[in-house]
Design a protein around this motif. Structure first.
Motif, mmCIF file in Angstrom:
data_model
loop_
_atom_site.group_PDB
_atom_site.id
_atom_site.type_symbol
_atom_site.label_atom_id
_atom_site.label_comp_id
_atom_site.label_asym_id
_atom_site.label_seq_id
_atom_site.Cartn_x
_atom_site.Cartn_y
_atom_site.Cartn_z
ATOM 1 N N VAL A 18 5.082 -65.594 -20.122
ATOM 2 C CA VAL A 18 3.883 -65.721 -19.295
ATOM 3 C C VAL A 18 3.537 -64.350 -18.710
ATOM 4 C CG1 VAL A 18 2.947 -66.686 -17.163
ATOM 5 C CG2 VAL A 18 4.234 -68.144 -18.747
ATOM 6 N N GLU A 19 2.298 -63.955 -18.859
ATOM 7 C CA GLU A 19 1.830 -62.687 -18.309
ATOM 8 C C GLU A 19 0.705 -62.954 -17.315
ATOM 9 O OE1 GLU A 19 -0.431 -58.554 -19.671
ATOM 10 O OE2 GLU A 19 0.499 -59.857 -21.172
ATOM 11 N N ARG A 20 0.835 -62.428 -16.133
ATOM 12 C CA ARG A 20 -0.225 -62.502 -15.127
ATOM 13 C C ARG A 20 -1.003 -61.187 -15.209
ATOM 14 N NH1 ARG A 20 -1.538 -67.302 -13.453
ATOM 15 N NH2 ARG A 20 -2.226 -66.493 -11.421
ATOM 16 N N ARG A 55 -3.854 -58.271 -14.870
ATOM 17 C CA ARG A 55 -4.615 -57.734 -13.739
ATOM 18 C C ARG A 55 -6.120 -57.711 -14.029
ATOM 19 N NH1 ARG A 55 -1.456 -52.201 -12.569
ATOM 20 N NH2 ARG A 55 -1.472 -52.211 -14.842
ATOM 21 N N TYR A 63 2.955 -62.967 -25.738
ATOM 22 C CA TYR A 63 2.635 -63.012 -24.314
ATOM 23 C C TYR A 63 1.331 -63.784 -24.132
ATOM 24 C CZ TYR A 63 6.183 -59.414 -23.611
ATOM 25 O OH TYR A 63 7.374 -58.723 -23.568
ATOM 26 N N LYS A 85 -1.608 -64.724 -21.426
ATOM 27 C CA LYS A 85 -2.217 -64.348 -20.146
ATOM 28 C C LYS A 85 -2.742 -65.617 -19.468
ATOM 29 C CE LYS A 85 -3.580 -59.940 -22.223
ATOM 30 N NZ LYS A 85 -4.706 -59.053 -22.594
ATOM 31 N N THR A 86 -1.842 -66.296 -18.785
ATOM 32 C CA THR A 86 -2.148 -67.624 -18.271
ATOM 33 C C THR A 86 -3.190 -67.635 -17.159
ATOM 34 O OG1 THR A 86 -0.216 -67.452 -16.815
ATOM 35 C CG2 THR A 86 0.090 -68.575 -18.927
ATOM 36 N N ASN A 87 -3.489 -66.480 -16.587
ATOM 37 C CA ASN A 87 -4.539 -66.425 -15.559
ATOM 38 C C ASN A 87 -5.853 -65.903 -16.134
ATOM 39 O OD1 ASN A 87 -3.549 -63.829 -15.986
ATOM 40 N ND2 ASN A 87 -3.851 -63.187 -13.861
ATOM 41 N N GLU A 134 -9.214 -67.741 -14.782
ATOM 42 C CA GLU A 134 -9.611 -67.404 -13.410
ATOM 43 C C GLU A 134 -10.065 -65.954 -13.309
ATOM 44 O OE1 GLU A 134 -5.792 -66.697 -10.774
ATOM 45 O OE2 GLU A 134 -5.357 -68.315 -12.207
ATOM 46 N N LEU A 135 -9.438 -65.056 -14.073
ATOM 47 C CA LEU A 135 -9.873 -63.665 -14.069
ATOM 48 C C LEU A 135 -11.282 -63.522 -14.635
ATOM 49 C CD1 LEU A 135 -6.684 -61.713 -15.233
ATOM 50 C CD2 LEU A 135 -7.731 -61.674 -12.962
ATOM 51 N N GLU A 167 -1.340 -73.625 -25.392
ATOM 52 C CA GLU A 167 -1.791 -72.949 -24.183
ATOM 53 C C GLU A 167 -3.253 -73.217 -23.844
ATOM 54 O OE1 GLU A 167 0.114 -71.397 -22.119
ATOM 55 O OE2 GLU A 167 1.937 -71.491 -23.328
#
Length: 377
Positions: free
Chosen positions: A64-66, A68, A120, A122-124, A127-128, A159
């Motif tokens: 999981v990668e959050r 930026r 990887y 990018k689970t956010n 929202e980003l 996912e």
């Protein structure tokens, strides 16, 4: 440190279901590991008494990668978009020729096997994207989805990040261009068809070969060629503008199929077509040469000779304007063949995406952090 897998490759040959043959060392790695025999044969003992492999191939792992940020921007003069989104790093499709493989070196991982086994998410991402589109200074321009790694790779079934991104783009009436080689794109027709009616979506399907056996060796976990043609037909039937990308064209391996691929895609409903010559940046040269040696030892030297003829005597030339098409007599012949087939088959152009309908989402209201005084009561 991880075993680079070259000893296993020499003993057992390529891994089934994987494109890369070993863990090619990334250009930023400070250390590398290799298997050495201790004198008792253990360093090269890969099979049991029955001849079965003792060590299975590497399993796929997902981290999981959050992230930026989620929208990448470029000013490359030979790329037809200025914004792109990649919800995943790495790609389980395992296409041995993938120009994005060297990007895994930035993670201190191998552009070889690690690129297709250590993924990887990018689970956010959703929202980003919503936050980015809500910014007052955001200027709407078409977003390309799935450029560096395929947004519809097998991991997407679980996912659903691409699905979530499309939901935001549909809600805000934001134009998007999808690029994929996976028939999973048909899952999202309920979003894509209404967006197409508003001029908000285009899809490009990449078809490298029509030979199922070659595809299984070269792009082992991507949709089979006939499944991609069915995806083109399904998108066309739903009113979604779709094009075919013959990418990459590989001299002495797939270049002879150029006209057949274009004809099959046109019959399925593709309205536009393009092609990209094989690109071999950075570590991809070694990944590709290993694959050639395993699967086409009789013509490996010839293939690389043709590549060099189109790349100024090198394996790759990254210059804008020629990196996609190459130069020299062979490249000119390829361009002429493509232009003739495109004209005879009646390909046109994808319709222009409409940016005028964009409606920015409401800006998220920041939630103030809890007051530390609350802990006093």
């Amino acid at each position: 440190m991880r075993d680079d897998g070259k000893a296993r490759l020499a003993a057992l040959g390529p891994l089934k279901g994987r494109g890369a043959a070993s863990r090619v060392t990334g250009r930023f790695e400070q250390r590398s590991a290799s298997r050495e025999d201790d004198g008792w044969g253990s360093g090269h003992d890969f099979t049991d008494a029955s001849g079965e492999a003792l060590e299975p191939g590497p399993a796929t792992t997902v981290t999981v990668e959050r992230a930026r940020s989620i929208i990448s921007r470029n000013q490359s003069p030979d790329i037809g978009f200025s914004q792109s989104i990649n919800p995943y790093r790495g790609c389980e499709h395992g296409c041995v020729y993938c120009f994005a493989r060297p990007s895994h070196a930035y993670l201190d991982l191998s552009p070889g096997l690690d690129f297709e086994t250590r993924l990887y998410a990018k689970t956010n991402a959703v929202e980003l994207l919503r936050a980015e589109l809500a910014r007052p200074r955001y200027a709407c321009a078409p977003i390309a989805l799935g450029v560096n790694t395929d947004a519809y790779q097998p991991l997407e079934r679980r996912e659903r990040l691409t699905r979530g991104l499309l939901e935001v783009l549909a809600e805000t009436r934001h134009p998007v261009h999808l690029i994929t080689k996976n028939a999973l794109v048909l899952r999202d027709l309920d979003l894509l068809a209404p967006m197409a009616e508003q001029g908000l979506v285009q899809v490009s399907l990449s078809v490298t070969t029509l030979d199922n056996r070659l595809a299984a060796r070269m792009e082992p976990r991507a949709s089979a060629p006939h499944a991609r043609l069915r995806a083109i037909a399904g998108l066309h039937a739903a009113g979604v503008p779709v094009s075919v990308m013959v990418a990459p064209v590989i001299p002495a391996i797939t270049d002879g199929e150029l006209e057949a691929i274009l004809a099959a895609a046109r019959e399925a409903g593709a309205v536009d077509a393009s092609y990209v010559l094989l690109r071999l940046p950075h570590e991809l040269k070694e990944v590709w040469r290993e694959w050639l040696a395993q699967h086409y030892p009789d013509r490996a030297a010839h293939v690389m000779s043709l590549v060099a003829q189109m790349r100024g005597g090198r394996d790759y030339d990254s210059a804008f304007g020629t990196r996609m098409r190459g130069e020299g007599p062979f490249a000119q012949l390829l361009a002429a063949r493509f232009a003739k087939a495109r004209r005879q088959l009646g390909f046109t152009r994808l319709p222009t995406l409409d940016c005028s309908r964009f409606a920015a989402p409401a800006r998220p209201v920041p939630t103030p952090p809890p007051s530390p005084q609350g802990r006093l009561f």
